[in-house]
Design a protein around this motif. Sequence first.
Motif, mmCIF file in Angstrom:
data_model
loop_
_atom_site.group_PDB
_atom_site.id
_atom_site.type_symbol
_atom_site.label_atom_id
_atom_site.label_comp_id
_atom_site.label_asym_id
_atom_site.label_seq_id
_atom_site.Cartn_x
_atom_site.Cartn_y
_atom_site.Cartn_z
ATOM 1 N N ASP A 67 -2.630 -3.119 8.597
ATOM 2 C CA ASP A 67 -4.017 -3.942 8.188
ATOM 3 C C ASP A 67 -3.678 -4.934 7.320
ATOM 4 O O ASP A 67 -4.258 -5.910 7.262
ATOM 5 N N ALA A 68 -2.711 -4.694 6.218
ATOM 6 C CA ALA A 68 -2.229 -5.867 5.494
ATOM 7 C C ALA A 68 -1.999 -7.221 5.948
ATOM 8 O O ALA A 68 -2.069 -8.253 5.651
ATOM 9 N N GLN A 69 -0.906 -6.762 6.949
ATOM 10 C CA GLN A 69 -0.690 -7.964 8.074
ATOM 11 C C GLN A 69 -1.836 -8.691 8.605
ATOM 12 O O GLN A 69 -1.581 -9.753 8.583
ATOM 13 N N GLY A 93 6.641 -9.384 1.197
ATOM 14 C CA GLY A 93 6.834 -9.844 0.245
ATOM 15 C C GLY A 93 6.288 -9.358 -1.016
ATOM 16 O O GLY A 93 6.332 -9.715 -2.101
ATOM 17 N N LEU A 94 5.671 -7.988 -0.882
ATOM 18 C CA LEU A 94 5.135 -7.279 -1.972
ATOM 19 C C LEU A 94 5.983 -6.306 -2.462
ATOM 20 O O LEU A 94 7.002 -6.009 -1.829
ATOM 21 N N ALA A 95 5.900 -6.025 -3.760
ATOM 22 C CA ALA A 95 6.842 -4.857 -4.591
ATOM 23 C C ALA A 95 6.255 -3.603 -4.488
ATOM 24 O O ALA A 95 5.357 -3.227 -5.069
ATOM 25 N N PHE A 96 7.022 -2.616 -3.706
ATOM 26 C CA PHE A 96 6.414 -1.448 -3.518
ATOM 27 C C PHE A 96 6.912 -0.449 -4.611
ATOM 28 O O PHE A 96 8.071 0.301 -4.537
ATOM 29 N N GLU A 144 5.226 0.560 5.647
ATOM 30 C CA GLU A 144 5.144 0.650 7.115
ATOM 31 C C GLU A 144 5.153 2.004 7.850
ATOM 32 O O GLU A 144 6.308 2.843 7.346
ATOM 33 N N GLY A 145 4.141 2.257 8.427
ATOM 34 C CA GLY A 145 4.379 3.685 8.977
ATOM 35 C C GLY A 145 3.824 4.799 8.333
ATOM 36 O O GLY A 145 3.880 5.957 8.744
ATOM 37 N N LYS A 146 3.457 4.465 7.142
ATOM 38 C CA LYS A 146 3.135 5.822 6.077
ATOM 39 C C LYS A 146 1.538 6.029 5.979
ATOM 40 O O LYS A 146 1.046 6.951 5.705
#
Length: 234
Positions: free
Chosen positions: A153-155, A163-166, A204-206
């Motif tokens: 959804d963020a995409q 480009g985010l910092a997880f 991704e996928g979580k």
Amino acid sequence: MTRLTIVLGILAVGLVFLILNHDSGRTFGIMNDDFGRLVTLGAIATMFATGIVQSRRHNIGETLRQFGVWVLIILVLVSAYLYRTDLQSFGNRLVAGLIPGRAAVFTDNEGIQEVVLHKVLNGHFETPVTVNGETVQMLVDTGASRVALSYEDAQTLGLNPAGLAFTQRVSTANGEARAAPITLAEVAIGPIVRNNIQAMVTEEGKLDQSLLGMSFLSTLDFLQMQTDELRLRD
């Protein structure tokens, strides 16, 4: 000019004035509801007057029958206008019940708007939420401290999750995951709009579905969860 043309002309002119003066609430200094009744009485009076004139040339029984039919039609049309708010609320509630997950908006006598959600087939409250001008399907989750967006959804929202910092650890239905804190410029559900909402994007996928969490829900003036219904008020 026929009787039908005269009556329709009166109703059309009255409707035009009501539409033009809808926001002000008054037409020629008269409250719109009262003006609507005045137009109705004018149309009925016209029907009655033309009926008397025509009854001299036609069968009185047939004239009265036609008069009664047109009075009924006029009353139905005017009643639909006068009770348009109640009819709209009924329609919204009916559609919300038939289409679970659709946000139904109701306005009370004081002009306060309320969003009502119904449970979907999986037993949860889900609804389309507008984020930064784009719409994504979210699950309402009072157990989530913040609005949580899935990577996908963020995409879709153009947030460039790559480009985010997880940097944060969170628990999801799929186990522990990392999340990136972000601030959403605008989050809206129906007429309820909030700006600068704290949120996060999961790896991704979580996360199977984005969550409408408490960073948004806690800003509401009223939130009530019933058996099959969730009410939100700005």
